[in-house]
Design an enzyme around this catalytic site. Sequence first.
Site, PDB file in Angstrom:
ATOM      1  N   LYS A  66       0.505   2.085  -3.171  1.00 32.94           N
ATOM      2  CA  LYS A  66       0.494   0.789  -2.458  1.00 32.94           C
ATOM      3  C   LYS A  66       1.420   0.829  -1.237  1.00 32.94           C
ATOM      4  CE  LYS A  66      -0.783  -1.765  -6.604  1.00 32.94           C
ATOM      5  NZ  LYS A  66      -0.792  -0.618  -7.543  1.00 32.94           N
ATOM      6  N   ARG A  67       1.276   1.867  -0.445  1.00 34.43           N
ATOM      7  CA  ARG A  67       2.113   2.025   0.727  1.00 34.43           C
ATOM      8  C   ARG A  67       1.641   1.101   1.855  1.00 34.43           C
ATOM      9  NH1 ARG A  67       5.125   4.118  -2.663  1.00 34.43           N
ATOM     10  NH2 ARG A  67       6.062   6.163  -2.415  1.00 34.43           N
TER      11      ARG A  67
END
Length: 312
Positions: free
Chosen positions: A106-107
């Site tokens: 979930k960058r």
Amino acid sequence: MAFNKLIEKIAKTGNPTVVGLDPALDLVPGFLKKRCYEQHGKNLKGAAEAVFEFNKGLIDVLYEVVPAVKPQLAFYEALGTEGVTAFHRTAEYARSRGMYVIADAKRGDIGSTAEAYATAFLGKIKIDEVGEEEFEPFPVDALTVNAYLGSDGTEPFIKACDLYDKGIFILVKTSNPSSGELQDKLIDGVPVYEHMGAKVREWGEKSIGKYGYSSVGAVVGATYPEQIKILREKLPHTFFLIPGYGAQGGTAKDLSAAFDKNGLGGIVNSSRGIIAAYKKEGCDEQDFAGAAYREAVRMREDLMKEIGEVRL
């Protein structure tokens, strides 16, 4: 394009399932921890070794019936540098077994930071500006991305997908109970998650592959079946990563609308349901891999009843 490879693996196994390798230490069988602690010490290294051995045992039995794995970075980062090494080894080993690897990180960020994240998980890097050799920091095929920073925080990931034939799954409608606190809020009469879905469609328009799906996918929770229907109608060329099946309450019937007439369009995640199946079965913990295999087959059969046969 990026998801062509994933789609072909789904068709080969007849199974639109991805196994979330989220190895919290309380899920790792005691005999593995004991052995690794004796060899490496009861410390972060010993724990990380136990995690890798657990993952390796799971991959060895699942690769023939499951097309993909999704290691969640948080569980590895919790063990420090040793844990990140275990993540790298896990991804590398899964690939060696022919599995598609989705890094659930979930960058999301902006500018050079987003570019660095994109390089780490989707691209390659030259360590010598004069030299030609490039190195792949993490051996993964796709990445989950938080795109709520907007286009300038997302474009580096899309560019890396195009350059290196990778994929991203952007958070659109997540499976957690409180997702609606923000994602369901209305802007001009339209929920935020639909606005994000529209951006996902826009970002993926130039990368649609031979099976009709772009390299810019969406995370859409199985716990919200009505939203799945809405988003599938609005995003016909977007491949869905679907968490929330099983333990979170999502059913095969709930998510059937995510798939097209050929049984394509999404991949359904199960984490604890598969990797900790030995606890649910109550079998000997040394048979943890066998229990995971049996649950993966059961899940495949459950999904196929609703989705139908996968056809390319």
